[in-house]
Design an enzyme around this catalytic site. Sequence first.
Site, mmCIF file in Angstrom:
data_model
loop_
_atom_site.group_PDB
_atom_site.id
_atom_site.type_symbol
_atom_site.label_atom_id
_atom_site.label_comp_id
_atom_site.label_asym_id
_atom_site.label_seq_id
_atom_site.Cartn_x
_atom_site.Cartn_y
_atom_site.Cartn_z
ATOM 1 N N VAL A 100 0.751 -1.418 -0.086
ATOM 2 C CA VAL A 100 -0.344 -0.114 0.039
ATOM 3 C C VAL A 100 1.250 1.285 -0.263
ATOM 4 O O VAL A 100 2.338 1.302 0.607
ATOM 5 C CB VAL A 100 -0.904 0.100 1.589
ATOM 6 C CG1 VAL A 100 -1.912 1.111 1.243
ATOM 7 C CG2 VAL A 100 -1.801 -0.994 1.517
ATOM 8 N N CYS A 101 0.746 2.369 -0.807
ATOM 9 C CA CYS A 101 1.067 3.299 -0.822
ATOM 10 C C CYS A 101 2.703 3.403 -1.087
ATOM 11 O O CYS A 101 3.209 2.473 -1.699
ATOM 12 C CB CYS A 101 1.276 4.419 0.436
ATOM 13 S SG CYS A 101 1.381 6.041 0.792
ATOM 14 N N THR A 102 3.683 3.885 -0.186
ATOM 15 C CA THR A 102 5.339 3.623 -0.879
ATOM 16 C C THR A 102 5.956 2.814 -0.702
ATOM 17 O O THR A 102 7.020 2.203 -1.066
ATOM 18 C CB THR A 102 5.640 5.328 -0.785
ATOM 19 O OG1 THR A 102 5.595 4.828 1.083
ATOM 20 C CG2 THR A 102 5.446 6.399 -1.499
ATOM 21 N N GLY A 103 4.610 1.633 -0.130
ATOM 22 C CA GLY A 103 5.518 0.140 0.214
ATOM 23 C C GLY A 103 6.024 -0.619 -1.421
ATOM 24 O O GLY A 103 6.591 -1.632 -0.975
ATOM 25 N N ALA A 150 -3.038 2.401 -4.025
ATOM 26 C CA ALA A 150 -2.012 3.804 -3.904
ATOM 27 C C ALA A 150 -1.875 4.259 -2.356
ATOM 28 O O ALA A 150 -2.230 3.356 -1.598
ATOM 29 C CB ALA A 150 -3.342 4.351 -4.881
#
Length: 227
Positions: A100-103, A150
């Site tokens: 999730v996200c910048t993972g 995202a």
Amino acid sequence: MPRRIGMLIFPRLTQLDMTGPYEVLARLPDTKVELVARTLEPVTTDRGMQIVPTVTYETCPPLDIVMVPGGPGQQDLMEDEAALAFLRNQAAQAKYVTSVCTGSLVLGAAGLLKGKRATCHWAAIEHLAPLGAIPTKERVVVDGNVVTGAGVASGIDFALALAAILDGEQVAREIQLQIEYDPDPPFDGGSPKTARPETVAALTARLAALSEERRVVAARVGRKLGV
């Protein structure tokens, strides 16, 4: 044996990246969610919350699903060989590799997104390309056994989509109703597509230094990966 989902946690992660999906995935039948960190010491998030890991890299059992949240601490994780080795080892036998996200930048740094469509927070998605991924501006992206969400709040959408993949749409629908996930935001502006231009400009400027840090790290790691 229950299905095992492992969520990697690290200093300066964004807690909602992890806790949103946790709330969904921990409700799946016959499923145990582990919080994985280098040690069992509490991990402090980017906003000061402390989260207690349940297992370490060494004690974590084989996982069916690996998940990496994002947050400002992700840059350090991208060059943390112990964390990257843990991800590679678990991904080799996991059914799904997710973020999730910048993972997703961390998955990319581990070499797990080469040639894969993936998404990320809108302010960081451009940094996927140097890591060999195909940046895809969608809220949830599924490419084979790689599932990425995202930015931040999209983690709930990501988790519901993953729940449907794992246990079917009916189970996912029941969880969505149970947690009363029925978004009705006070403002129509949670995406660069819908936000006012001046709001996008202001936030882009505020995030510029962090974005530059991410760009530098992604470029350096991409060179190591031979991308």
